[in-house]
Design an enzyme around this catalytic site. Structure first.
Site, PDB file in Angstrom:
ATOM      1  N   SER A  15       0.838  -1.210   0.000  1.00  0.00           N
ATOM      2  CA  SER A  15       0.000   0.000   0.000  1.00  0.00           C
ATOM      3  C   SER A  15       0.872   1.260   0.000  1.00  0.00           C
ATOM      4  O   SER A  15       0.494   2.280  -0.588  1.00  0.00           O
ATOM      5  CB  SER A  15      -0.995   0.005   1.167  1.00  0.00           C
ATOM      6  N   ARG A  93      13.198  -8.269   4.556  1.00  0.00           N
ATOM      7  CA  ARG A  93      14.513  -8.905   4.644  1.00  0.00           C
ATOM      8  C   ARG A  93      15.477  -7.905   5.264  1.00  0.00           C
ATOM      9  O   ARG A  93      15.456  -6.719   4.898  1.00  0.00           O
ATOM     10  CB  ARG A  93      15.055  -9.275   3.256  1.00  0.00           C
ATOM     11  N   ILE A  94      16.312  -8.392   6.154  1.00  0.00           N
ATOM     12  CA  ILE A  94      17.374  -7.519   6.670  1.00  0.00           C
ATOM     13  C   ILE A  94      18.494  -7.524   5.638  1.00  0.00           C
ATOM     14  O   ILE A  94      18.923  -8.583   5.166  1.00  0.00           O
ATOM     15  CB  ILE A  94      17.859  -8.024   8.043  1.00  0.00           C
ATOM     16  N   ASN A 109      13.887   3.933   4.275  1.00  0.00           N
ATOM     17  CA  ASN A 109      12.884   2.959   4.741  1.00  0.00           C
ATOM     18  C   ASN A 109      11.754   3.700   5.444  1.00  0.00           C
ATOM     19  O   ASN A 109      11.961   4.787   5.987  1.00  0.00           O
ATOM     20  CB  ASN A 109      13.555   1.995   5.731  1.00  0.00           C
ATOM     21  N   HIS A 111       9.093   3.094   8.595  1.00  0.00           N
ATOM     22  CA  HIS A 111       8.925   2.227   9.759  1.00  0.00           C
ATOM     23  C   HIS A 111       7.706   2.698  10.555  1.00  0.00           C
ATOM     24  O   HIS A 111       7.549   3.893  10.801  1.00  0.00           O
ATOM     25  CB  HIS A 111      10.185   2.293  10.633  1.00  0.00           C
TER      26      HIS A 111
END
Ligand code: GRF
Length: 196
Positions: A15, A93-94, A109, A111
């Protein structure tokens, strides 16, 4: 106006990817999405990309012996598409420190918490358990330490009395859909004025 080549990395619903696709559809948006990459072939976000006419790449992490060999494939796909900015949007995925160093300063990113509070998973329940009065979302630069890079933009809301984690998650998601396109605009403008 120069438009930065951006890739969005996803693992699921996408989304936030949709919000970025919608924003980047405007001709005056300073970035264009030229690649959507997923590690999960079931990710609904891949369909969103296809519907928007954006090329996709599927790289299944289970086919690689270790984190870095997967990351090297991701890196190669990004370089093939001449990517200048990588936006993680629910990418589960890290990334190895090798990858993060390769892309540092061009890797962001989103968060679902008011970082530095509640790094990692399950942020909404943890905010409720901690009796927080506010919660929200953060866009940040990615560094090798998880969810610890410098903050680019943040958006907060007041937690409602008796609110549960599912309802809170939904409201934070709506904030994210405003926040991420605005943050990408800011980052793209910054990178566009900086030599490669
Ligand atoms: C979002 O809450 C984002 O903050 C987190 O993963 C979720 C992805 O949701 N990193 P969606 O796939 O964009 O709907």
């Amino acid at each position: 106006m120069r438009r930065l080549n951006m890739a969005v990395l996803i693992s699921g619903n996408g989304s936030n990817l949709q919000a970025l696709l919608d924003a980047a559809a405007a001709p005056d948006y300073p970035a264009r999405i030229v690649l959507v990459m997923s590690n999960n072939e079931e990710a609904f976000g891949l369909k969103r990309a296809e519907d928007a006419g954006v090329p996709t790449a599927m790289i299944d992490h289970r086919h690689y012996a270790d984190r870095e060999s997967f990351d090297r494939m991701v890196d190669a796909a990004l370089r093939t598409h001449e990517i200048e900015l990588v936006a993680l949007a629910g990418f589960m995925r890290i990334l190895s420190s090798w990858f993060v160093h390769e892309w540092q300063g061009r890797l962001i990113n989103i968060h679902p918490s008011l970082l530095p509070k509640f790094k990692g998973l399950n942020t909404h329940q943890r905010a409720l358990d901690a009796d927080e009065r506010q919660h929200g979302a953060t866009v940040h630069w990615v560094t090798p330490e998880l969810d610890a890079g410098e903050i680019i933009a943040q958006s907060a809301l007041d937690i409602l009395p008796g609110e549960n984690a599912a309802a809170l998650q939904q409201r934070v998601h709506a904030l994210e859909h405003q926040l991420y396109p605005e943050a990408v605009r800011k980052v793209a403008q910054l990178l566009n004025t900086r030599p490669a």
